[in-house]
Scaffold this motif. Structure first.
Motif, PDB file in Angstrom:
ATOM      1  N   MET A  43     -13.092  -7.620   4.743  1.00  0.00           N
ATOM      2  CA  MET A  43     -12.027  -7.349   5.612  1.00  0.00           C
ATOM      3  C   MET A  43     -10.477  -7.559   4.956  1.00  0.00           C
ATOM      4  O   MET A  43      -9.515  -6.843   5.296  1.00  0.00           O
ATOM      5  CB  MET A  43     -12.030  -8.588   6.846  1.00  0.00           C
ATOM      6  N   THR A  44     -10.540  -8.514   3.984  1.00  0.00           N
ATOM      7  CA  THR A  44      -9.277  -8.422   3.133  1.00  0.00           C
ATOM      8  C   THR A  44      -8.968  -7.247   2.603  1.00  0.00           C
ATOM      9  O   THR A  44      -7.929  -6.804   2.687  1.00  0.00           O
ATOM     10  CB  THR A  44      -9.276  -9.677   2.141  1.00  0.00           C
ATOM     11  N   LEU A  45     -10.035  -6.613   1.940  1.00  0.00           N
ATOM     12  CA  LEU A  45      -9.825  -5.173   1.303  1.00  0.00           C
ATOM     13  C   LEU A  45      -9.334  -4.086   2.042  1.00  0.00           C
ATOM     14  O   LEU A  45      -8.629  -3.422   1.867  1.00  0.00           O
ATOM     15  CB  LEU A  45     -11.204  -5.045   0.442  1.00  0.00           C
ATOM     16  N   LYS A  46     -10.159  -4.126   3.303  1.00  0.00           N
ATOM     17  CA  LYS A  46      -9.755  -3.157   4.390  1.00  0.00           C
ATOM     18  C   LYS A  46      -8.032  -3.390   4.765  1.00  0.00           C
ATOM     19  O   LYS A  46      -7.177  -2.182   4.966  1.00  0.00           O
ATOM     20  CB  LYS A  46     -10.297  -3.206   5.489  1.00  0.00           C
ATOM     21  N   ARG A  47      -7.546  -4.328   4.674  1.00  0.00           N
ATOM     22  CA  ARG A  47      -6.269  -4.528   5.147  1.00  0.00           C
ATOM     23  C   ARG A  47      -5.212  -4.008   4.209  1.00  0.00           C
ATOM     24  O   ARG A  47      -4.181  -3.741   4.242  1.00  0.00           O
ATOM     25  CB  ARG A  47      -5.840  -6.104   5.182  1.00  0.00           C
ATOM     26  N   LEU A  48      -5.783  -3.861   2.900  1.00  0.00           N
ATOM     27  CA  LEU A  48      -4.950  -3.355   1.735  1.00  0.00           C
ATOM     28  C   LEU A  48      -5.120  -2.045   1.599  1.00  0.00           C
ATOM     29  O   LEU A  48      -4.365  -1.295   0.425  1.00  0.00           O
ATOM     30  CB  LEU A  48      -5.404  -4.142   0.439  1.00  0.00           C
ATOM     31  N   ALA A  49      -6.036  -1.374   2.428  1.00  0.00           N
ATOM     32  CA  ALA A  49      -6.165   0.236   2.294  1.00  0.00           C
ATOM     33  C   ALA A  49      -4.937   0.865   2.815  1.00  0.00           C
ATOM     34  O   ALA A  49      -5.011   1.437   3.711  1.00  0.00           O
ATOM     35  CB  ALA A  49      -7.482   0.503   2.776  1.00  0.00           C
ATOM     36  N   ASP A  50      -3.916   0.806   2.338  1.00  0.00           N
ATOM     37  CA  ASP A  50      -2.547   1.402   2.804  1.00  0.00           C
ATOM     38  C   ASP A  50      -2.006   1.927   1.768  1.00  0.00           C
ATOM     39  O   ASP A  50      -1.070   1.278   0.937  1.00  0.00           O
ATOM     40  CB  ASP A  50      -1.681   0.164   3.556  1.00  0.00           C
ATOM     41  N   PRO A  51      -2.396   3.140   1.422  1.00  0.00           N
ATOM     42  CA  PRO A  51      -1.591   3.715  -0.092  1.00  0.00           C
ATOM     43  C   PRO A  51      -0.184   4.020   0.076  1.00  0.00           C
ATOM     44  O   PRO A  51       0.493   4.259  -0.968  1.00  0.00           O
ATOM     45  CB  PRO A  51      -2.359   5.104  -0.004  1.00  0.00           C
ATOM     46  N   GLU A  52       0.545   3.699   1.266  1.00  0.00           N
ATOM     47  CA  GLU A  52       2.113   3.840   1.250  1.00  0.00           C
ATOM     48  C   GLU A  52       2.603   2.570   0.758  1.00  0.00           C
ATOM     49  O   GLU A  52       3.797   2.419   0.635  1.00  0.00           O
ATOM     50  CB  GLU A  52       2.489   4.205   2.598  1.00  0.00           C
ATOM     51  N   ARG A  53       1.883   1.392   0.809  1.00  0.00           N
ATOM     52  CA  ARG A  53       2.554   0.204   0.182  1.00  0.00           C
ATOM     53  C   ARG A  53       1.662  -0.565  -0.664  1.00  0.00           C
ATOM     54  O   ARG A  53       2.392  -1.176  -1.539  1.00  0.00           O
ATOM     55  CB  ARG A  53       2.314  -1.050   1.568  1.00  0.00           C
ATOM     56  N   TYR A  54       0.312  -0.185  -0.659  1.00  0.00           N
ATOM     57  CA  TYR A  54      -0.305  -1.068  -1.717  1.00  0.00           C
ATOM     58  C   TYR A  54      -1.025  -0.066  -2.996  1.00  0.00           C
ATOM     59  O   TYR A  54      -1.505   1.234  -2.787  1.00  0.00           O
ATOM     60  CB  TYR A  54      -1.555  -1.652  -1.169  1.00  0.00           C
ATOM     61  N   ASP A  55      -1.234  -0.588  -4.172  1.00  0.00           N
ATOM     62  CA  ASP A  55      -1.944  -0.221  -5.273  1.00  0.00           C
ATOM     63  C   ASP A  55      -3.075  -0.610  -5.232  1.00  0.00           C
ATOM     64  O   ASP A  55      -3.486  -1.423  -4.278  1.00  0.00           O
ATOM     65  CB  ASP A  55      -1.118  -0.345  -6.424  1.00  0.00           C
ATOM     66  N   LYS A  56      -4.116  -0.274  -5.988  1.00  0.00           N
ATOM     67  CA  LYS A  56      -5.506  -0.752  -6.090  1.00  0.00           C
ATOM     68  C   LYS A  56      -5.444  -2.364  -6.296  1.00  0.00           C
ATOM     69  O   LYS A  56      -4.556  -2.768  -7.225  1.00  0.00           O
ATOM     70  CB  LYS A  56      -6.249  -0.022  -7.179  1.00  0.00           C
ATOM     71  N   PRO A  57      -6.281  -3.083  -5.630  1.00  0.00           N
ATOM     72  CA  PRO A  57      -6.114  -4.596  -5.930  1.00  0.00           C
ATOM     73  C   PRO A  57      -6.701  -5.240  -7.174  1.00  0.00           C
ATOM     74  O   PRO A  57      -7.735  -4.388  -7.638  1.00  0.00           O
ATOM     75  CB  PRO A  57      -6.978  -5.226  -4.479  1.00  0.00           C
ATOM     76  N   ILE A  58      -6.259  -6.382  -7.554  1.00  0.00           N
ATOM     77  CA  ILE A  58      -6.956  -7.050  -8.506  1.00  0.00           C
ATOM     78  C   ILE A  58      -7.431  -8.241  -7.900  1.00  0.00           C
ATOM     79  O   ILE A  58      -7.088  -8.656  -6.990  1.00  0.00           O
ATOM     80  CB  ILE A  58      -5.668  -7.527  -9.557  1.00  0.00           C
ATOM     81  N   VAL A  59      -8.925  -8.505  -8.386  1.00  0.00           N
ATOM     82  CA  VAL A  59      -9.516  -9.763  -7.825  1.00  0.00           C
ATOM     83  C   VAL A  59      -9.495 -10.639  -8.893  1.00  0.00           C
ATOM     84  O   VAL A  59     -10.120 -10.385  -9.909  1.00  0.00           O
ATOM     85  CB  VAL A  59     -10.642  -9.229  -7.355  1.00  0.00           C
ATOM     86  N   VAL A  60      -9.262 -12.099  -8.649  1.00  0.00           N
ATOM     87  CA  VAL A  60      -9.646 -13.273  -9.509  1.00  0.00           C
ATOM     88  C   VAL A  60     -10.746 -14.048  -8.917  1.00  0.00           C
ATOM     89  O   VAL A  60     -10.869 -14.323  -7.872  1.00  0.00           O
ATOM     90  CB  VAL A  60      -8.508 -14.146  -9.494  1.00  0.00           C
ATOM     91  N   LEU A  80     -11.499  -1.269  -7.016  1.00  0.00           N
ATOM     92  CA  LEU A  80     -10.570  -2.151  -7.673  1.00  0.00           C
ATOM     93  C   LEU A  80      -9.735  -1.784  -8.912  1.00  0.00           C
ATOM     94  O   LEU A  80     -10.463  -1.216  -9.892  1.00  0.00           O
ATOM     95  CB  LEU A  80     -11.338  -3.396  -7.790  1.00  0.00           C
ATOM     96  N   ALA A  81      -8.572  -2.268  -9.089  1.00  0.00           N
ATOM     97  CA  ALA A  81      -7.876  -2.165 -10.383  1.00  0.00           C
ATOM     98  C   ALA A  81      -8.355  -2.837 -11.334  1.00  0.00           C
ATOM     99  O   ALA A  81      -8.681  -2.572 -12.715  1.00  0.00           O
ATOM    100  CB  ALA A  81      -6.414  -2.606 -10.214  1.00  0.00           C
ATOM    101  N   ALA A  82      -9.016  -4.345 -11.168  1.00  0.00           N
ATOM    102  CA  ALA A  82      -9.610  -4.987 -12.084  1.00  0.00           C
ATOM    103  C   ALA A  82     -10.258  -6.330 -11.448  1.00  0.00           C
ATOM    104  O   ALA A  82      -9.852  -6.701 -10.379  1.00  0.00           O
ATOM    105  CB  ALA A  82      -8.440  -5.754 -13.274  1.00  0.00           C
ATOM    106  N   VAL A  83     -11.381  -6.924 -11.998  1.00  0.00           N
ATOM    107  CA  VAL A  83     -11.911  -8.130 -11.566  1.00  0.00           C
ATOM    108  C   VAL A  83     -11.663  -9.115 -12.705  1.00  0.00           C
ATOM    109  O   VAL A  83     -12.626  -8.852 -13.807  1.00  0.00           O
ATOM    110  CB  VAL A  83     -13.373  -7.886 -11.121  1.00  0.00           C
TER     111      VAL A  83
END
Length: 474
Positions: A43-60, A80-83
């Motif tokens: 669900m967190t990943l889906k909230r970030l699926a906004d190409p106008e605001r967000y780049d690919k996520p980094i996960v720690v 993902l950009a990186a894990v």
């Protein structure tokens, strides 16, 4: 990474215990579907699926969860950009510093730090808060999100908002530790106090500059661990000895409570950290009697209760203010109003050798190739159900102390024993003698299911000698 886009950094290494027995250290709450069909991480990943605001996520995260992260991201259709894999737990400050260094190395300017296990309504108020925080960050501020309180909660820290800024954010006057109920009521009545959400948004250069001034030991360890990092399949392993040199400290204590650049964005959004079962109950939509049921449950003559069963049918009669959670191998029963006490119960169980394993492992264990469920354990034997995803294979391995029998229940199995390879279909079986090198693969298009019967003097999972492994575990 585009400079005008925000790089999200998702912290997904926590091992929450207050949602036991569903959440355990082996598969904690961020990877569970608690309020819908998707896990909280998805669900967190889906909230970030906004190409106008967000780049690919980094996960720690940590090495134990690396395949869960990769698998759930793939299921959610998010690249993902990186894990980044933390080699040891050092709280949020070094994790955020390392991720910000990686993001800035790739050209990122704005970085959004967020938890993997929060439940947030994706609406106009949420998007407005993100945009306000981004404006504050471009003005050189370190923005944190203050949730508009809906009750005098004592389980959250609070932020007092000071003078307003041009961006729409406010200077942080001070951070307040978790208060008692009376103090929480006073702060809410005052009107300028907000729940501390643990989400942040900042310019990477500004944050790293503040780290160098306010927490140089944290930044030094993060820089060294990123420099010593190595790639492992699709993951980045931070330098172990270097990362361990960092103090064990949260980003709140290390940076935000010391900096003069902290801003709070008032966020009147629907938000929950789902920190205990009463929070899950509130977010799940109770019926007219105040009850929430999930799974095979029959509830009679009961009010204001939460009953969840993973598999076994649970019938409950005549309860009120109760929480009943039935997993595959454990049941928790308590007062819903005392849901915060679950963490204390888990600590007690963890100290007892007879119950410690129940706080760590589920009956079903997940692996990058599929997983297995423990069905029956006896003296010198164990029965498991194995499931292997299409196209996946286990490691080439051998065991010193046990032999194995495999019976195919569903699908097609490719079995290698020594130099011999054979195909098994439904109702076929094979015997793997103790010490023989072997491998199991699923060459088919559907899930492969087998029953595995182990016999021998020692049946522990550590009696696996991996000779080759697709997932880098050999």
């Amino acid at each position: 990474m585009a400079e005008n886009l925000i790089v999200p950094v998702i912290l997904a290494g926590g091992k929450g215990t207050r949602l036991w027995p569903m959440s355990r250290s082996q598969r904690p709450k961020q990877f569970l579907a608690l309020t819908g069909d998707l896990s909280l991480f998805q669900m967190t990943l889906k909230r970030l699926a906004d190409p106008e605001r967000y780049d690919k996520p980094i996960v720690v995260t940590n090495a134990e969860y690396r395949f869960l992260v990769a698998e759930q991201a793939q299921e959610a259709g998010v690249e993902l950009a990186a894990v980044l894999l933390e080699p040891t737990a050092r709280n949020t400050a070094p994790a955020i510093a390392a991720a910000t260094l990686v993001a800035s190395r790739d050209g990122a300017r704005l970085v959004h730090i967020l938890a993997s296990d929060h439940n947030i309504a994706m609406d106009d108020a949420y998007l407005a808060a993100i945009d306000t925080a981004a404006r504050a960050a471009r003005d050189g501020r370190l923005a944190t999100f203050g949730i508009t309180p809906t009750a005098p909660a004592t389980g959250f820290g609070y932020i007092e908002a000071g003078e307003s800024e041009a961006s729409g954010a406010h200077h942080v006057a001070r951070f307040v530790e978790k208060p008692n109920e009376e103090r929480a009521k006073e702060m809410i009545a005052q009107g300028n106090y907000y729940w501390n959400s643990g989400m942040f948004l900042f310019d990477s250069a500004v944050f790293l500059s503040e780290c160098r001034t306010l927490a140089p030991d944290v930044l030094s360890a993060a820089e060294a661990s990123v420099k010593a990092a190595r790639e492992d399949l699709d993951f980045i392993r931070l330098g172990e000895s270097e990362f361990a040199q960092s103090p064990d400290i949260s980003v709140d204590y290390a940076i935000f409570e010391k900096t003069a650049l902290a801003s709070v964005v008032p966020s009147p959004i629907r938000w929950s950290d789902l920190g205990a079962w009463d929070a899950v109950w509130k977010e799940s939509g109770a019926d007219a009697d105040g009850n929430v049921v999930k799974g095979p449950v029959s509830l009679f003559n009961s009010k204001n209760s939460f009953v969840l069963s993973e598999s076994t049918h649970v019938a409950v009669n005549g309860i009120e203010d109760a929480v009943v959670i039935a997993s595959e191998d454990a049941v928790y029963v308590g007062k819903l109003s005392d849901a915060q006490d679950v963490g204390r119960v888990v600590k007690a169980l963890a100290k007892d050798k007879a119950t410690a394993k129940l706080t760590e492992e589920h009956r079903t264990s997940y692996r990058p190739w599929g997983g297995y469920s423990s069905i029956l354990i006896g003296e010198r034997f164990q029965v498991k159900r194995l499931f292997v995803k299409p196209g996946k294979q286990l490691s080439l391995q051998k065991h010193h102390h046990r032999s194995e029998h495999w019976i195919v229940v569903r699908g097609t199995a490719e079995v290698q024993i020594g130099e011999t390879v054979q195909i098994l279909r439904e109702n076929h079986s094979v015997y793997i003698p103790q010490g023989d090198v072997h491998r199991l693969s699923n060459p088919g298009k559907i899930l492969l299911e087998l029953i595995e019967v182990q016999t021998g003097s020692y049946l522990g999972e550590d009696d696996i000698i991996r000779l080759e492994d697709t997932f880098g575990r050999s």
